[in-house]
Design an enzyme around this catalytic site. Sequence first.
Site, PDB file in Angstrom:
ATOM      1  N   ASP A 180     105.618  37.461  28.397  1.00 55.80           N
ATOM      2  CA  ASP A 180     104.450  38.500  28.580  1.00 55.80           C
ATOM      3  C   ASP A 180     103.623  38.268  29.622  1.00 55.80           C
ATOM      4  O   ASP A 180     103.390  39.414  30.257  1.00 55.80           O
ATOM      5  CB  ASP A 180     103.726  38.270  27.170  1.00 55.80           C
ATOM      6  CG  ASP A 180     104.672  38.722  25.874  1.00 55.80           C
ATOM      7  OD1 ASP A 180     105.901  39.030  26.150  1.00 55.80           O
ATOM      8  OD2 ASP A 180     104.311  38.443  24.803  1.00 55.80           O
ATOM      9  N   ARG A 220      93.701  28.401  20.329  1.00 58.25           N
ATOM     10  CA  ARG A 220      93.050  29.570  21.198  1.00 58.25           C
ATOM     11  C   ARG A 220      91.456  29.468  21.341  1.00 58.25           C
ATOM     12  O   ARG A 220      91.038  29.809  22.509  1.00 58.25           O
ATOM     13  CB  ARG A 220      93.288  30.842  20.346  1.00 58.25           C
ATOM     14  CG  ARG A 220      94.680  31.334  19.953  1.00 58.25           C
ATOM     15  CD  ARG A 220      95.299  31.316  21.219  1.00 58.25           C
ATOM     16  NE  ARG A 220      96.740  31.582  21.485  1.00 58.25           N
ATOM     17  CZ  ARG A 220      97.866  30.816  21.526  1.00 58.25           C
ATOM     18  NH1 ARG A 220      97.584  29.594  22.234  1.00 58.25           N
ATOM     19  NH2 ARG A 220      99.059  31.281  21.610  1.00 58.25           N
ATOM     20  N   ASP A 263      96.334  36.525  17.488  1.00 59.75           N
ATOM     21  CA  ASP A 263      95.633  35.669  18.724  1.00 59.75           C
ATOM     22  C   ASP A 263      94.939  36.615  19.395  1.00 59.75           C
ATOM     23  O   ASP A 263      93.928  36.034  20.245  1.00 59.75           O
ATOM     24  CB  ASP A 263      96.669  35.227  19.553  1.00 59.75           C
ATOM     25  CG  ASP A 263      97.377  34.002  19.047  1.00 59.75           C
ATOM     26  OD1 ASP A 263      96.801  33.428  18.181  1.00 59.75           O
ATOM     27  OD2 ASP A 263      98.603  33.527  19.532  1.00 59.75           O
ATOM     28  N   SER A 265     109.704  34.243  19.745  1.00 63.78           N
ATOM     29  CA  SER A 265     108.433  34.172  20.285  1.00 63.78           C
ATOM     30  C   SER A 265     107.800  32.839  20.037  1.00 63.78           C
ATOM     31  O   SER A 265     107.869  32.472  18.624  1.00 63.78           O
ATOM     32  CB  SER A 265     107.473  35.158  19.781  1.00 63.78           C
ATOM     33  OG  SER A 265     106.420  35.112  20.177  1.00 63.78           O
TER      34      SER A 265
END
Length: 451
Positions: A64, A145, A175, A227
Amino acid sequence: MAQMHAVGSSSSPNIAHHGTLNVMGGGTQEDVVNSKRTDVMGSNNGGLRGKLNKIVLAYSGGLDTSVIVPWLRENYGCEVVCFTADVGQGDLEMDGLEEKAKASGASQLVVKDLKEEFVREYIFPCLRAGAIYERKYLLGTSMARPVIAKVAMVDVAKEVGADAVSHGCTGKGNDQVRFELTFFALNPELQVVAPWREWNITGREDAIEYAKKHNVPVPVSKKSIYSRDRNLWHLSHEGDILEDPANEPKKDMYMMTVDPEDAPNHPEYLEIGIESGLPVSINGRKLSPASLLSELNKVGGKHGIGRIDMVENRLVGMKSRGVYETPGGTILWAAARELESLTLDRETIQMKDLLALKYAELVYAGRWFDPLRYAMDAFMERITETTTGSVTLKLYKGSVTVTSRKSPHSLYREDISSFETGAIYNQADAAGFIRLYGLPTRVRAMLEKGL
């Protein structure tokens, strides 16, 4: 303090950029110089969607974020500074990031080592709080995060003079919320670019085709697409066959833990030392937070500890299926909870467990910097001041069993609890207690019977 280093500007000859001229085709030497500068800095005239000066991209080197670099340059005509946080994802994921970032067209790669800070300031407070989401999830990605967004992207954006930040989170996931709430809380003036909410790429296979078209190196193929998110606390797996909750995960998917069936045939015992609710040692050896967790990951992984397969409710409303490996975290969770059984009274444990649900919800939803979480953290720190001692655990073929717990602040008294003695606790006193405690029950029954 986090260690940081930056990788200098470079451009890839494999990527076409706006404004590129050739002296042999009629351009001047000055045109060539300016074109080389634009090749790294982005179009001087803006991109297809507008003009930004400089964007800091949360960069992993995966599919990504690798395709986002050329997309940002094309659509916003800007310089792209890639940022990578080392939160313990391992050398395999960190190796070659400089080359990947350059090949994608980034002007700079900034790397910060956040492992100790991540464990000390984010993982351990959640562990102390007993935070767990929907009965299973130990919040591995949720905790990472905010440290990436706070320590890294907001700070790095200021350091390099960026006016925007970007991430590779999809418009269907949690996220995106976690990153952007942190940006809002710490620097509301930063613009946020979320390519997955803007571009025409509809899935990971489209992204692979885009990467190939732009000669961007990516580490996945169409045949096996998971993922994954890895840090020092856990490794998550999503996508591919896991999107059908009826499918059993493939044995070769797991990376941190062995199959419990293949684990050693003999158990291993560990003593976890804890001070004021936080782990400090393994078998009497004091270790730094990151070193302690890293060692437990190895031991736990060897015994197949910490595999979780769950369907969870995402913040954005949909259900998703994920498989998590959290070997060291599962060990620490068991130890911390068990020691509290000695050091906390009934009312405190019940209140702590009640607040832990809300604490986990806040962290899962990206609200790390909310005043409520800060207040709850202060409560958790206060009530675990006396949670000091040690817990011995037996690891065996995927299971964690408590075999011993000790604390100098233990509320457990053998002379009270034993059936053999009665010097302090007089069993005859129980009769009066039961009559008073059961009075509401008796009154209701009397009313129903007309007594």
